[in-house]
Design an enzyme around this catalytic site. Structure first.
Site, PDB file in Angstrom:
ATOM      1  N   GLU A 167      -4.050   3.076   6.625  1.00 44.01           N
ATOM      2  CA  GLU A 167      -3.910   3.083   5.172  1.00 44.01           C
ATOM      3  C   GLU A 167      -4.291   4.453   4.621  1.00 44.01           C
ATOM      4  O   GLU A 167      -3.740   4.909   3.620  1.00 44.01           O
ATOM      5  CB  GLU A 167      -4.791   1.990   4.553  1.00 44.01           C
ATOM      6  CG  GLU A 167      -4.697   1.878   3.054  1.00 44.01           C
ATOM      7  CD  GLU A 167      -5.434   0.695   2.506  1.00 44.01           C
ATOM      8  OE1 GLU A 167      -6.068   0.813   1.442  1.00 44.01           O
ATOM      9  OE2 GLU A 167      -5.391  -0.385   3.133  1.00 44.01           O
ATOM     10  N   ARG A 219       0.813  -1.221   0.000  1.00 43.38           N
ATOM     11  CA  ARG A 219       0.000   0.000   0.000  1.00 43.38           C
ATOM     12  C   ARG A 219       0.847   1.273   0.000  1.00 43.38           C
ATOM     13  O   ARG A 219       0.451   2.294   0.550  1.00 43.38           O
ATOM     14  CB  ARG A 219      -0.975   0.006   1.187  1.00 43.38           C
ATOM     15  CG  ARG A 219      -1.990  -1.119   1.154  1.00 43.38           C
ATOM     16  CD  ARG A 219      -2.915  -1.007  -0.059  1.00 43.38           C
ATOM     17  NE  ARG A 219      -3.848  -2.119  -0.118  1.00 43.38           N
ATOM     18  CZ  ARG A 219      -3.649  -3.240  -0.823  1.00 43.38           C
ATOM     19  NH1 ARG A 219      -2.541  -3.367  -1.552  1.00 43.38           N
ATOM     20  NH2 ARG A 219      -4.525  -4.210  -0.836  1.00 43.38           N
ATOM     21  N   SER A 229     -11.017   1.590   3.265  1.00 46.83           N
ATOM     22  CA  SER A 229     -10.364   0.849   4.348  1.00 46.83           C
ATOM     23  C   SER A 229      -9.439   1.770   5.136  1.00 46.83           C
ATOM     24  O   SER A 229      -8.582   2.431   4.554  1.00 46.83           O
ATOM     25  CB  SER A 229      -9.569  -0.324   3.783  1.00 46.83           C
ATOM     26  OG  SER A 229     -10.422  -1.269   3.186  1.00 46.83           O
TER      27      SER A 229
END
Length: 288
Positions: A284, A160, A209
């Site tokens: 994230e 990520r 998320s």
């Protein structure tokens, strides 16, 4: 033109007020190089903001948000590969539609992920076991010294994240795809979109998320949502911010959340998961 004291937060992501000192949109490489150079000289913080789908501003960001606005999808000549150079301002959904139209396979896993191609590259966005770096063969980056192109192996990819030098912005990404069956590609994409619609609380403002999936030795195959759910945090609220019962790795704005509500709830979730599992969740989403 640079806008002063721009309420970026109310327009994007969680739809909570969040002002940036300066905001700029441009499609000029010359202007972009110049503003990066002057920002570096003045030690001004710079953020490539895209459409802000995973960005939360606390209250006020003392720096400059820049949005690259050029939207091009350009096939590149190759005898052996299907290569697409895609501007960072292109929506992922538009790129997916382009791939369906032309029977290009390789980016189906991006279907249903909100935001722009630039953000997807910078976040190494992924799903269903794949991530951006699996299809991206190169990027075009603007720095205070000009424009540079780097291929996949020259880049520092992480889960990520694509690590970039300070004062640099991605203006395009080049994807290597393959020819496929249009019907099968569309069916796969439709399936992924339906799966997201079933699992995710898309009726409320959010940044998707919140946490990266942790690396847990005791529970190696469990995602962040599982740790949050097993900690009894489904439905937990602070002010107008709430841990979604539909997907516990989503924190949603139920209507009147402030940035502080969301940040305090994020911290509470991290604390409670760490207390129960000795697992430190990492955000994230990007908080400024």
């Amino acid at each position: 033109m640079i806008k002063e004291n721009y309420d970026f937060g109310s327009l994007h992501g969680y739809k909570t007020k969040g002002t940036v000192k300066q905001y700029m949109e441009t499609s000029s490489l010359t202007d972009l190089v110049e503003v990066l150079r002057s920002s570096k000289e003045s030690n001004t913080r710079v953020v490539a903001c895209g459409d802000g789908s995973n960005t939360l501003i606390r209250d006020y960001f003392n720096g400059l948000f820049i949005k690259w606005t050029k939207e091009d999808i350009t096939p590149l000549k190759s005898d052996t590969q299907i290569l697409l150079e895609v501007s960072s301002a292109v929506k992922k959904s538009d790129l997916i539609d382009y791939c369906i139209k032309n029977s290009f396979s390789g980016l189906e896993f991006w279907a249903g992920i909100p935001g722009l191609v630039g953000g997807g590259t910078a976040m190494n966005a992924g799903a269903y076991g794949l991530q951006g770096q699996d299809s991206i063969v190169g990027v075009e980056i603007v720095t205070p010294n000009g424009v540079v192109k780097k291929d996949n192996k020259e880049l520092n990819w992480f889960y990520r994240q694509l690590e970039l030098p300070q004062y640099s912005l991605i203006v395009s990404s080049t994807f290597c795809l393959k020819k496929g069956d249009k019907k099968q590609i569309k069916e796969k994409i439709d399936g992924y979109i339906k799966d997201r619609e079933c699992k995710h609380p898309l009726d409320f403002p959010s940044c998707g998320s919140v946490f990266k999936n942790p690396h847990s030795k005791e529970n190696p195959d469990k995602g962040a949502w599982w740790f949050i759910n097993e900690s009894g945090l489904s439905g937990l609220s602070i002010g107008g911010a709430k841990v979604s019962e539909k997907h516990t790795n989503f924190i949603i704005n139920t209507g009147n959340a402030t940035s502080s509500d969301i940040i305090n709830l994020i911290q509470e979730v991290k604390n409670r998961v760490n207390e129960k599992f000795s697992v430190q969740l990492e955000e994230e989403i990007k908080i400024f």
